[in-house]
Motif scaffolding. Structure first.
Motif, PDB file in Angstrom:
ATOM      1  N   GLN A   1       0.825  -1.191   0.000  1.00 13.51           N
ATOM      2  CA  GLN A   1       0.000   0.000   0.000  1.00 13.51           C
ATOM      3  C   GLN A   1       0.861   1.244   0.000  1.00 13.51           C
ATOM      4  O   GLN A   1       2.083   1.160   0.101  1.00 13.51           O
ATOM      5  CB  GLN A   1      -0.919   0.005   1.229  1.00 13.51           C
ATOM      6  CG  GLN A   1      -1.952  -1.108   1.230  1.00 13.51           C
ATOM      7  CD  GLN A   1      -2.951  -0.981   0.091  1.00 13.51           C
ATOM      8  OE1 GLN A   1      -3.111   0.092  -0.479  1.00 13.51           O
ATOM      9  NE2 GLN A   1      -3.583  -2.078  -0.274  1.00 13.51           N
ATOM     10  N   VAL A   2       0.196   2.359  -0.137  1.00 13.60           N
ATOM     11  CA  VAL A   2       0.863   3.656  -0.190  1.00 13.60           C
ATOM     12  C   VAL A   2       0.251   4.590   0.838  1.00 13.60           C
ATOM     13  O   VAL A   2      -0.961   4.564   1.071  1.00 13.60           O
ATOM     14  CB  VAL A   2       0.726   4.277  -1.598  1.00 13.60           C
ATOM     15  CG1 VAL A   2       1.219   5.711  -1.611  1.00 13.60           C
ATOM     16  CG2 VAL A   2       1.479   3.433  -2.619  1.00 13.60           C
ATOM     17  N   GLN A   3       1.095   5.375   1.474  1.00 17.36           N
ATOM     18  CA  GLN A   3       0.623   6.384   2.416  1.00 17.36           C
ATOM     19  C   GLN A   3       1.120   7.761   1.975  1.00 17.36           C
ATOM     20  O   GLN A   3       2.261   7.898   1.514  1.00 17.36           O
ATOM     21  CB  GLN A   3       1.136   6.113   3.830  1.00 17.36           C
ATOM     22  CG  GLN A   3       0.657   4.819   4.445  1.00 17.36           C
ATOM     23  CD  GLN A   3       1.462   3.623   3.957  1.00 17.36           C
ATOM     24  OE1 GLN A   3       2.680   3.712   3.776  1.00 17.36           O
ATOM     25  NE2 GLN A   3       0.785   2.508   3.717  1.00 17.36           N
ATOM     26  N   SER A  25       4.977   7.232   0.691  1.00 19.04           N
ATOM     27  CA  SER A  25       5.824   6.089   1.038  1.00 19.04           C
ATOM     28  C   SER A  25       5.044   4.813   0.778  1.00 19.04           C
ATOM     29  O   SER A  25       3.818   4.812   0.679  1.00 19.04           O
ATOM     30  CB  SER A  25       6.252   6.159   2.509  1.00 19.04           C
ATOM     31  OG  SER A  25       5.124   6.104   3.362  1.00 19.04           O
ATOM     32  N   GLY A  26       5.795   3.707   0.688  1.00 17.77           N
ATOM     33  CA  GLY A  26       5.154   2.420   0.473  1.00 17.77           C
ATOM     34  C   GLY A  26       5.539   1.815  -0.860  1.00 17.77           C
ATOM     35  O   GLY A  26       6.650   1.993  -1.340  1.00 17.77           O
ATOM     36  N   ARG A  27       4.588   1.104  -1.462  1.00 18.30           N
ATOM     37  CA  ARG A  27       4.846   0.371  -2.708  1.00 18.30           C
ATOM     38  C   ARG A  27       4.789   1.309  -3.905  1.00 18.30           C
ATOM     39  O   ARG A  27       3.847   1.341  -4.659  1.00 18.30           O
ATOM     40  CB  ARG A  27       3.813  -0.752  -2.872  1.00 18.30           C
ATOM     41  CG  ARG A  27       4.076  -1.914  -1.964  1.00 18.30           C
ATOM     42  CD  ARG A  27       2.962  -2.935  -1.883  1.00 18.30           C
ATOM     43  NE  ARG A  27       1.985  -2.915  -2.921  1.00 18.30           N
ATOM     44  CZ  ARG A  27       0.851  -3.610  -2.851  1.00 18.30           C
ATOM     45  NH1 ARG A  27       0.620  -4.348  -1.772  1.00 18.30           N
ATOM     46  NH2 ARG A  27      -0.036  -3.574  -3.821  1.00 18.30           N
ATOM     47  N   ASP A 101       2.035   1.168  -8.787  1.00 16.11           N
ATOM     48  CA  ASP A 101       2.372   0.188  -7.765  1.00 16.11           C
ATOM     49  C   ASP A 101       3.659  -0.544  -8.139  1.00 16.11           C
ATOM     50  O   ASP A 101       3.819  -1.001  -9.273  1.00 16.11           O
ATOM     51  CB  ASP A 101       1.201  -0.796  -7.648  1.00 16.11           C
ATOM     52  CG  ASP A 101       1.254  -1.622  -6.383  1.00 16.11           C
ATOM     53  OD1 ASP A 101       2.263  -2.314  -6.173  1.00 16.11           O
ATOM     54  OD2 ASP A 101       0.285  -1.582  -5.620  1.00 16.11           O
ATOM     55  N   TRP A 103       4.590  -3.388  -6.971  1.00 13.22           N
ATOM     56  CA  TRP A 103       4.352  -4.834  -7.050  1.00 13.22           C
ATOM     57  C   TRP A 103       3.603  -5.193  -8.328  1.00 13.22           C
ATOM     58  O   TRP A 103       3.805  -6.284  -8.867  1.00 13.22           O
ATOM     59  CB  TRP A 103       3.509  -5.291  -5.862  1.00 13.22           C
ATOM     60  CG  TRP A 103       4.264  -5.372  -4.578  1.00 13.22           C
ATOM     61  CD1 TRP A 103       5.457  -4.773  -4.280  1.00 13.22           C
ATOM     62  CD2 TRP A 103       3.870  -6.067  -3.393  1.00 13.22           C
ATOM     63  NE1 TRP A 103       5.831  -5.060  -2.999  1.00 13.22           N
ATOM     64  CE2 TRP A 103       4.882  -5.846  -2.425  1.00 13.22           C
ATOM     65  CE3 TRP A 103       2.778  -6.853  -3.057  1.00 13.22           C
ATOM     66  CZ2 TRP A 103       4.819  -6.397  -1.152  1.00 13.22           C
ATOM     67  CZ3 TRP A 103       2.706  -7.405  -1.788  1.00 13.22           C
ATOM     68  CH2 TRP A 103       3.723  -7.168  -0.850  1.00 13.22           C
ATOM     69  N   TYR A 111      -4.187   8.327  -4.731  1.00 15.29           N
ATOM     70  CA  TYR A 111      -4.144   8.282  -3.276  1.00 15.29           C
ATOM     71  C   TYR A 111      -4.332   9.690  -2.703  1.00 15.29           C
ATOM     72  O   TYR A 111      -3.934  10.688  -3.329  1.00 15.29           O
ATOM     73  CB  TYR A 111      -2.803   7.728  -2.802  1.00 15.29           C
ATOM     74  CG  TYR A 111      -2.582   6.285  -3.141  1.00 15.29           C
ATOM     75  CD1 TYR A 111      -1.983   5.922  -4.343  1.00 15.29           C
ATOM     76  CD2 TYR A 111      -2.982   5.273  -2.269  1.00 15.29           C
ATOM     77  CE1 TYR A 111      -1.792   4.588  -4.672  1.00 15.29           C
ATOM     78  CE2 TYR A 111      -2.789   3.932  -2.594  1.00 15.29           C
ATOM     79  CZ  TYR A 111      -2.189   3.600  -3.789  1.00 15.29           C
ATOM     80  OH  TYR A 111      -2.005   2.278  -4.112  1.00 15.29           O
TER      81      TYR A 111
END
Length: 122
Positions: A1-3, A25-27, A101, A103, A111
């Protein structure tokens, strides 16, 4: 996930300045357009400023010449420098980013941050 985490809001007098930051931050494989929106009480959320991955920008007419949007791709961060603030700029400011993403390549989602309050008052 992303924040997306925003910071920099607060109370400022008319004519003052604030600088908002939004760090992702995140993926994250890549970040396309990023932007700032705002929502005042009883009003719809509106676009304040946006910046593309190529650093093209656009602004709401109400903030042109006073606000500047910029980004630091190395830090996955977008900024909003707000000068000559007016009481009508009072709102909750939200960061938005279109992120691919890491992944699932090719999957791009929009977002939102949690919002930061900006109050312009004497």
């Amino acid at each position: 996930q992303v924040q997306l985490v925003e910071s920099g809001g607060g109370l400022v007098q008319p004519g003052g300045s604030l600088r908002l930051s939004c760090a992702a931050s995140g993926r994250i494989f890549s970040i396309n357009a990023m932007g700032w929106y705002r929502q005042a009480p009883g009003k719809q959320r509106e676009l304040v400023a946006a910046i593309t991955s190529g650093d093209s920008t656009n602004y709401a007419d109400s903030v042109k010449g006073r606000f500047t949007i910029s980004r630091d791709n190395a830090k996955n961060t977008v900024y909003l420098q707000m000068n000559s603030l007016k009481p009508e700029d009072t709102a909750v400011y939200y960061c938005n980013a279109n992120i691919e993403d890491s992944w699932y390549r090719g999957l791009v989602r929009s977002y939102w941050g949690q919002g930061t309050q900006v109050t312009v008052s004497s």
